[in-house]
Structures are given as C-alpha cells and as structure tokens.
Design an enzyme around this catalytic site. Structure first.
Site, PDB file in Angstrom:
ATOM      1  N   HIS A 263       0.809  -1.069  -0.054  1.00 52.62           N
ATOM      2  CA  HIS A 263      -0.083  -0.086  -0.147  1.00 52.62           C
ATOM      3  C   HIS A 263       0.866   1.300  -0.001  1.00 52.62           C
ATOM      4  CE1 HIS A 263      -3.119   2.814   1.270  1.00 52.62           C
ATOM      5  NE2 HIS A 263      -3.946   2.022   0.887  1.00 52.62           N
ATOM      6  N   ARG A 283      -6.647  10.263  -0.016  1.00 51.06           N
ATOM      7  CA  ARG A 283      -6.721  10.999  -1.425  1.00 51.06           C
ATOM      8  C   ARG A 283      -7.969  10.733  -2.098  1.00 51.06           C
ATOM      9  NH1 ARG A 283      -3.383   6.433  -3.282  1.00 51.06           N
ATOM     10  NH2 ARG A 283      -3.531   5.765  -1.361  1.00 51.06           N
TER      11      ARG A 283
END
Ligand code: FAD
Length: 655
Positions: A263, A283
């Site tokens: 990740h 995000r």
C-alpha cells in the site's frame, strides 16, 4: 493415542473475518451445523481494520456506474491477470451483498437524498465505495456478528440451545486440515499424494493449550493474509499465512503468490508504528502527495496504459473532485502499485521527508471540520501515535506490505479448492480474483460475494455426502499433535547447538522478506532470499519454547513460523520465476510488462520432501506454469481493442 477434545459438525469455517462470517451464515441458513474457529476474540478479525469502504456499482453517486464498469476497472487494476470469472461474479453480485448488509442492520453514510453514499478510490472510474466514515470494516463485522446472534436466537427458540447449529470457537488455532487418507501406516500428516477427502481440522485452544479435533466433511478456509512475514506491514499479528499453509499441506495448490500489494501510504514515523495504514480515502477525499521540494510528483508517474484516463495538470485534477464528468482523475488515484512505486522512486532520488517517506496533505485541501468528519480515525491515529494534527499539517507516508493477491487456487463459482474434495477458500486467502493487484474496496466486496458462495458450496457438498462421512485416521491426529507440541520438546543439543528462539527467527524472516523480496525485486537478491529461507527453515526445526501450554505466546509464534516460512518460500520462488513487472510484482531487472507472461499462472505446490519428518534443506515448494483461462468473448468486448493490445497477445485477440 493423543488425548484431544472431539466435536462434530457439518461445516467448519476457519476464520471469523468478513469472509468467514459470511460463509458461516450461509452454511447455517442452508441447514448445516456450522462451527466457526478464530485465533483472536470473536469480532476482532482483521476485517475490523478496513477503513475506506466496500466497492459495489450501485450507482448512487454517479448513475453511469454498472457491473460492467466495475469489472473493467478490476481487470485493469489486476493487469488482466485476474481470474475473469471471479471478477465477473464479484462485479455482478457486490451490490446485492451490500443491500443485504443493510437489511441486516448496517448503517452506511448517506447521500443528501438518503441513499447509501459512495466515495472515490484509486482505480475506480466512479465513486463506488459504500462506507461508514473510515471505519467500514467495523460496521461490516458488527452487522455480520449481529446476524449470527439473531440466527442463534432462532436456534434457541427451536431447540433450547443457542449453539445448536452455529458455534464460535474463539482464541483457537487450527494447525492441520485432516483427511481420510491412507498414509496412516507412516504416521505422517495428510498430503497432496493421498488424494483423500477432507475429514475435519486439528487445532489447539490458545488460552489453555488443550488440543481439539473437529470432525467435519467440509472446511472453509477464511484466514486472511500473510503480512506478518514482512517487517513493515499494515497487518496485525493474526496474518501469518495460516490458511495458505493449511491448504498447501492438505495438497491444494496456491496461485499468484508473487503478487503482494504494498500500500502506498503507511505511517513512517515514529518507528513503533511504522507500517500502520493511512487509508486511501485521504486521497479519495482530496489529499495530495508532495515530495520534499513541495512538488505534486504523481503527474510524472502516469504509465502509458493509463495516460488517457488521468489528468495532466493540477488544475484538471482538482476540477475532477467537483466535476468528474468533464475532468480526468488526479494521478494520486492511480492503482496502488503505481503510487507505491512512485513514492519509492521519489525517496530513492533524495526527495523524501525527514523520516524517509513523502508528504500526504489534506490540511490545505479541506476545512478542518470536514477532515474530522470524513476521516475521524485518521485524525485520531496521527494525533495519538505521531502527535500530528492532520487538519493543520501534512502526514509523512511510505509503502507498507498490505494485501496478498495470491492464494488458494479455487473454482470460481464454488470457491472449492482444486484437488482436495471438501476444502473451500474465500477472502484474502483465496487467489485469482484480484490478479496482480487489488483495487481498494474490492476486498470487502470479495469477502461478501465469495464468502457467501463458499458457505453455499460447502453446505451443498456436505449434504451431498449423505450419511457417509470421511474420517481421519488416529495416526494422523497423533502426528498433528506431535507437530504442534514439538517446540516444547526441542532443547539445547550437543550436536546442533542451543534451541532456536521463535522471536529471533521471526525477526530474521521479516528482514529477509522486506530486504530481498520487497517492493522492488532483483533476481540475485531473491536467490539469496531462498538460500536464507532454507537456513531459517532448518533452524526452525530446532525452535524451542519454555514453560507450559497455558498462555504461551512464544509457542503460538513457533507454530505460526511453519506457515510463514512455507508462504515466504512460495512468494520468493514465484517472484524469481516471473521475469516481468506487473501489478504487485516489480522486477528491477525486468522492468516491463510482458504480454506473454499474462497467459501464465504460477502454481505453487508442496514437494515430496516437504512431507518427510526431516524436511530441512530441500526446497519445500515446487513451481509449475499453467495457462490462464481464456477470457470469455462478451467480456473482452467490454474493452477497446486498442486497450486490450496492451495486455493480450495478438494471437489471443484473434482467436
Ligand atoms: P480476516 O478478516 O483477517 O479474518 C481472518 C480470520 O482468520 C481471523 O478471524 C483470524 O483469527 C482467523 N485465523 C487466521 N489463522 C487462523 C488459524 N490458524 N486458526 C484459526 N483461525 C485463524 N479492504 C477493502 O476492501 N476496503 C478497505 O477499506 C480496506 N481497508 C483496510 C485497512 C487495513 C488497515 C487493512 C490491514 C486492510 C484493509 N483492507 C480493506 C483489506 C481487508 O480488510 C482484508 O483483505 C479483509 O478484511 C480480509 O478478510 P478475511 O475475511 O479474508 O480475513
């Protein structure tokens, strides 16, 4: 003959995360007496940690969404190595599984007109993740637990016993799947050569150390991932690849083991929390990545295959948040493998943060109040663990080992493990669905879709057997008990030196995997990793623990080491064999994606040496190549030929 507690059920589910609970509910609803076993407390599975949401094309926020678009995104994310039938079933069934959760009491965040809200995530063309703030996994598990309790109440009303048809065995570790095989004369545990049927599981109660057997003709593995084989990981202590190893040892092959998702955003500071996840929702909700020069660097890392879909300028990217139909997506929302590699390159180029990550900033993008509302866990996590207020300053983040794409090779429709009648697998322990890289949010939906299918198939298989139930020979149970208790017998030896400490071995294993089979891989390093794994394997034969069976975490780790070593060998062997870069597998020495390799699944199986009582230096894992299933024509027709040419060979397309 070993003294063990003995129980009998129709279906045993190993694992009480989202996949296990959904499988158990289905099996019980089909009338099966079902047992659920988990290593930790009931309700504390890894699924609880899931933050961002469940991907399902309900089209609540953008009505253009559909299962076809979700299927396309999933295949692109996995670089077309996905088992396409699984991706199809997943995209088609995910919305129903989310609706179903709501009818069972899940409370999702809402849109202004009262529908289940859906948020943006990397690689998903439309807002698609149904969520509950950034605590979606908690709500998922809470709802499934509530459903289990309601089924138990029904059973009480009918039989006077809450656990008559569905019982949870918590804080128990399964160490072997038992089979009705013929190798009893050697006293060896079951293996792939036996060809037998599943007969149950062997395990121990973690608190007391008591050994137990559950006789059952159908076993569903739902044990999650393997992250604890790596040093920097978002995964908790339970993720030691147990289900992967249980399947291998029972004779079932694993596929796609070279594909591990790093990740892009784990915490990098302070050291004690390194690796803890920073959800992609940061995000998705507007957060941007910057290097130490203040540059929004992701614009420089959009690969050719994604160029048409992603914004070229900050202005265009920012416009997308309010007007997605007329702007292209920000490059921060590329699939995770792309973002993780980009961060890695920035840090390597000397443009990292003081603690070796990059900056993830949401503080200049959203009002403080909105950040606290949308990202409550992240706000709390950074304040408590790093003394950083994310409403006022940027976070420091870097890649962390997060998710295992590889796993048990299953039949797509039934979740049955190939080659072992009675064995099923669902959730992170199963391979195929996500190909070389999983999109965020696609795991929680995978758990529900294939958890249900696994429970259903296990129930059908068990009831189809009628009165004839496979039984494990006593010798097999004795051998499993001896194996589990061996760390108590290992002591210092004149020939071989002192007993090995499980914690030391675990740390060394994690370091090997992190340094030599991590996010960027090189052939010679992986060869070195295999040599070091062989040495660790040999030393693990002498792993010893002190004290008693009660409350003995050193013993638990010693038992888990077998699994981590097996799984790590699979990862290293498959990664060395695949001489291309694709999704969660990046080779510095083979940087390009090779269309020829898309046609290949690498299959890991146990070798014969692995079954010997003295399996030490020899390779335990054999590798073979198997062609991927050709993608059905109507599914291929969902893509432009031009796009397909980036992934498929001309000959595949002209079939
Ligand atoms: P788990 O939930 O891990 O359950 C495994 C179970 O197996 C546990 O009960 C464990 O005790 C049991 N078990 C293991 N070994 C044994 C054994 N030997 N004997 C008995 N029991 C055993 N995915 C998304 O789609 N959306 C997200 O927003 C998201 N966020 C995430 C955030 C974090 C921090 C992490 C780490 C992951 C996230 N993921 C997300 C991924 C997702 O949470 C996992 O892939 C998923 O929860 C795995 O579910 P599972 O049911 O397969 O396994």
């Amino acid at each position: 003959m070993t003294q063990v507690e003995r129980h009998a059920y129709d279906v045993v589910v190993v694992g009480a995360g989202g996949a296990g609970l959904r499988a158990a509910i289905e099996a019980r609803e089909r009338g099966m007496r079902t047992a659920v076993i988990c290593k930790s407390l009931f309700g504390k599975a890894h699924t609880v940690m899931a933050e961002g949401g469940i991907a399902a094309s309900m089209g609540n926020v953008n009505s253009h969404d559909s299962w076809q678009v979700h299927f396309r995104d999933t295949m692109r994310g996995g670089k077309f190595l996905n088992q396409w039938r699984m991706a199809e079933l997943h995209a088609k069934e995910a919305p129903d599984r989310v609706w179903e959760l709501e009818t069972w009491g899940a409370l999702f965040d809402r849109t202004e007109d009262g529908r289940i809200s859906q948020r943006n995530f990397g690689g998903h063309e439309y807002p698609r993740l149904a969520h509950v703030g950034d605590r979606t996994g908690l709500e998922l598990i809470r709802t499934l637990q509530q459903k289990i309790v309601s089924l138990q109440q029904e059973d009480f009303a009918e039989t006077g016993d809450y656990e008559a048809k569905l019982k949870v065995f918590q804080e128990c570790t399964v160490t072997r799947v038992l089979k009705d095989d013929e190798r009893s004369e050697t006293g060896a545990p079951p293996d792939r050569r036996s060809g037998g049927k599943v007969a149950g599981v062997f395990g121990y109660v973690r608190e007391s150390g008591r050994l137990f057997v559950i006789d059952a003709p159908a076993v569903v593995l739902a044990t999650g991932g393997i992250g604890k084989s790596f040093k920097v990981t978002s995964n908790s202590w339970e993720y030691t690849g147990d289900g992967h190893a249980l399947a291998l040892l029972a004779g079932a092959p694993l596929i796609n083991m070279e594909f591990i998702q790093f990740h892009p955003t784990g915490m990098v500071w302070p050291p004690s929390v390194k690796g803890i996840l920073v959800t992609e929702s940061v995000r998705g909700d507007g957060g941007v990545l910057r290097n130490s020069d203040g540059e929004r660097f992701m614009f420089g890392y959009v690969p050719d295959v994604f160029k048409e879909k992603y914004a070229q300028s900050e202005e265009e990217a920012d416009g997308w948040y309010t007007d997605p139909d007329n702007h292209r997506r920000p490059p921060e929302l590329l699939p995770r493998d792309e973002v993780a590699r980009a961060i890695n390159s920035e840090v390597k180029a000397g443009r990292g943060t003081p603690h070796g990550g990059v900056f993830l900033d949401v503080s200049t993008r959203l009002p403080a109040e909105e950040i606290r509302r949308r990202l409550p866990s992240m706000h709390h996590q950074f304040k408590e663990l790093a003394d950083v207020d994310i409403t006022a300053e940027a976070m420091e983040v870097g890649p962390t080992c997060h998710y295992m794409m590889g796993g048990v090779d299953v039949e797509p429709d039934t979740a049955a493990a190939r080659g072992v009648p009675g064995l099923f697998a669902a959730g992170e322990v199963a391979g195929g669905m996500h190909g070389s890289n999983r999109l965020g949010g696609n795991s929680l939906s995978d758990l529900l879709v294939f958890g249900r299918r696994a429970g259903l198939s296990a129930a059908e298989y068990a009831s189809g057997l009628g009165g004839t139930r496979p039984a494990a020979p006593e010798e097999q149970i004795d051998a499993a008990a001896a194996e589990a208790l061996r760390p108590f017998a290992a002591g210092d030896s004149a020939d071989e030196g002192p007993a090995e400490n499980p914690y030391t071995l675990h740390q060394e294993l994690q370091q090997v995997m992190n340094d030599l089979v991590g996010i960027i891989r090189r052939g010679p390093e992986m060869e070195q990793a295999l040599e070091r794994l062989a040495v660790l394997r040999e030393r693990a034969q002498r792993v010893g623990v002190e004290g008693h069976r009660q409350f003995n975490p050193g013993w638990h780790l010693a038992v888990d080491l077998r699994n981590m070593l097996l799984v790590s060998e699979c990862v290293a062997r498959a990664a060395l064999e695949r001489t291309e870069s694709r999704g969660g597998h990046t080779r510095d020495d083979h940087p390009g994606m090779d269309r020829g390799w898309r046609k290949v699944n690498l299959v890991c199986e146990l070798t014969d040496q692995a079954q010997g009582a003295d399996a030490r230096k020899e390779a335990l894992i054999g590798l073979r190549q198997r062609p991927t299933d050709p993608i059905r024509a109507d599914l291929l027709a969902l893509f432009d030929r031009e796009e397909l040419l980036k992934y498929l060979t001309d000959e595949e397309l002209d079939r």
